[in-house]
Design a protein around this motif. Structure first.
Motif, mmCIF file in Angstrom:
data_model
loop_
_atom_site.group_PDB
_atom_site.id
_atom_site.type_symbol
_atom_site.label_atom_id
_atom_site.label_comp_id
_atom_site.label_asym_id
_atom_site.label_seq_id
_atom_site.Cartn_x
_atom_site.Cartn_y
_atom_site.Cartn_z
ATOM 1 N N THR A 1 -77.149 29.293 -21.961
ATOM 2 C CA THR A 1 -77.006 27.990 -22.621
ATOM 3 C C THR A 1 -75.907 28.029 -23.683
ATOM 4 O OG1 THR A 1 -79.355 27.663 -22.230
ATOM 5 C CG2 THR A 1 -78.305 26.125 -23.743
ATOM 6 N N ALA A 2 -75.899 29.112 -24.473
ATOM 7 C CA ALA A 2 -74.865 29.239 -25.517
ATOM 8 C C ALA A 2 -73.480 29.282 -24.863
ATOM 9 C CB ALA A 2 -75.112 30.494 -26.344
ATOM 10 N N GLY B 1 -71.666 26.265 -23.982
ATOM 11 C CA GLY B 1 -71.086 25.511 -25.109
ATOM 12 C C GLY B 1 -72.106 24.692 -25.882
ATOM 13 N N LYS B 2 -73.374 24.954 -25.620
ATOM 14 C CA LYS B 2 -74.381 24.139 -26.315
ATOM 15 C C LYS B 2 -74.615 24.675 -27.734
ATOM 16 C CE LYS B 2 -76.410 21.227 -24.662
ATOM 17 N NZ LYS B 2 -77.278 20.563 -23.707
ATOM 18 N N ASP B 3 -75.248 23.816 -28.529
ATOM 19 C CA ASP B 3 -75.473 24.123 -29.937
ATOM 20 C C ASP B 3 -76.639 25.089 -30.137
ATOM 21 O OD1 ASP B 3 -78.043 22.184 -30.686
ATOM 22 O OD2 ASP B 3 -76.878 21.621 -28.920
ATOM 23 N N LEU B 4 -76.873 25.468 -31.382
ATOM 24 C CA LEU B 4 -77.921 26.453 -31.705
ATOM 25 C C LEU B 4 -79.305 26.002 -31.231
ATOM 26 C CD1 LEU B 4 -79.077 28.976 -33.125
ATOM 27 C CD2 LEU B 4 -79.174 27.635 -35.228
ATOM 28 N N SER C 1 -80.222 23.797 -28.994
ATOM 29 C CA SER C 1 -80.334 23.756 -27.526
ATOM 30 C C SER C 1 -80.452 25.165 -26.950
ATOM 31 C CB SER C 1 -79.120 23.067 -26.902
ATOM 32 O OG SER C 1 -78.917 21.807 -27.469
ATOM 33 N N SER C 2 -79.635 26.082 -27.462
ATOM 34 C CA SER C 2 -79.667 27.460 -26.947
ATOM 35 C C SER C 2 -81.020 28.100 -27.254
ATOM 36 C CB SER C 2 -78.548 28.295 -27.569
ATOM 37 O OG SER C 2 -77.303 27.673 -27.345
ATOM 38 N N THR D 1 -77.720 33.698 -29.667
ATOM 39 C CA THR D 1 -76.819 32.534 -29.700
ATOM 40 C C THR D 1 -75.578 32.864 -30.533
ATOM 41 O OG1 THR D 1 -78.757 31.095 -29.597
ATOM 42 C CG2 THR D 1 -76.681 30.062 -30.251
ATOM 43 N N LYS E 1 -71.522 33.291 -29.359
ATOM 44 C CA LYS E 1 -70.480 32.450 -29.981
ATOM 45 C C LYS E 1 -69.435 33.350 -30.650
ATOM 46 C CE LYS E 1 -72.913 28.345 -29.753
ATOM 47 N NZ LYS E 1 -72.410 27.448 -28.718
#
Ligand code: ACO
Ligand code: LMR
Length: 264
Positions: free
Chosen positions: A82-83, A86-89, A91-92, A242, A246
């Motif tokens: 998920t990370a 490109g999803k946010d914290l 969501s991940s 996550t 990133k």
């Protein structure tokens, strides 16, 4: 007399109306002044009481031991994918949390339920395991993908060691160990896993601390508080994964074709 308008919400664990917030009646300042830890805060907000130090220490050990188990387990894998999409914290994190359930990390409540029932009814491990088999239910808290008789889960050993030293009684855990001895006669990987260790030991904590009535223990087990320990703990690791992805600027993940059996 005064007529009070009916409220839409009832809340009993915390109060933010005064000068400082209170957790189960304990003001924030005394939480800080008394050097309380996260185990004490969990005791107050989940169980609505201050628990003895060995109990809060046990809770903290559960949290630390379950915080992460590498990148390959279900939860971390989902979080990493998920990370990398490109999803946010948040969501991940929740993508990983959503894998927690009966097979992965979320077997603690059922382990407690089944071990308690079987122990309290005086079933032998043989009767318990064979009854479960007849019903087609896998024994929660037993079995692991990579752990086995010769490569036991260190976390389980650490929890057992702590409890044997500090708990007044470890009867539920000893029962789970007897169940493990029987399931290991069936297959090498049917060890007591970390969910089963926490589930059985939490029963010992609840029953042995003298802080809970029998009715309260039944309610805690029935509602299912204990998976919360894994959810809370593993959030620490999932957040870490996550940030790791990133930081490493990892690209979109795509599973390799070679690792899929395409078949009709
Ligand atoms: N009770 C009884 N028999 C079992 C159990 C169990 N808990 N686990 C496996 N078996 C037996 C079954 O006969 C199974 O065959 P089936 O698929 O026909 O039921 C056979 O072993 C093969 O199982 P495996 O494929 O080796 O098990 P797998 O590695 O896929 O599963 C797992 C591991 C998911 C943990 C499994 O043992 C299980 O479901 N355990 C109960 C749930 C549980 O405790 N989960 C928490 C694990 S710890 C954690 O996630 C932090
Ligand atoms: C974990 O804590 O995530 C593990 O026990 C599960 C696993 O598959 O190793």
């Amino acid at each position: 007399g005064k007529v009070r308008a009916p409220t839409h919400i009832i809340s009993t664990i915390s109060d933010d109306r005064g000068e400082e917030p209170c957790y189960a009646g304990v003001p924030m300042s005394s939480i800080v002044e008394k050097g309380f830890g996260v185990g004490d805060v969990i005791s107050l907000l989940w169980f609505k009481r201050s628990l003895p130090r060995y109990c809060t220490q046990f809770i903290e050990i559960c949290i630390m031991l379950c915080a992460d188990h590498g990148p390959c387990v279900s939860g971390a894998h989902n979080t990493i994918v998920t990370a990398r999409a490109g999803k946010d914290l948040v969501s991940s994190l929740v993508s990983g949390l959503l894998t927690i359930g009966p097979r992965f990390g979320g077997a603690i409540d059922d382990a407690a339920r089944y071990f308690k029932d079987a122990h309290d009814r005086g079933l032998t491990p043989y009767e318990f395991v064979e009854n479960m088999k007849k019903k087609g239910i896998r024994v929660p808290g037993i079995g692991h993908r990579i752990k086995n008789r010769d490569n036991k889960d260190k976390r389980v050993e650490l929890l057992q060691k702590f409890a044997r030293t500090h708990f007044p009684s470890v009867k539920y855990m000893e029962y789970a160990v007897q169940v493990e001895a029987y399931t290991l006669t069936k297959a090498n990987n049917l060890v007591l896993n970390v969910d089963g260790a926490i589930g059985s030991l939490f029963l010992d904590l609840l029953a042995g601390s003298g802080m809970f009535t029998k009715q309260e223990i039944d309610e805690i087990v029935e509602i299912g508080y204990l998976n919360g320990l894994f959810v809370l703990a593993r959030s620490i690791g999932l957040i870490g994964h996550t940030f790791d992805q990133k930081r490493l600027k990892q690209p979109l993940y795509r599973h390799p074709w070679e690792d899929v059996l395409y078949t009709k």
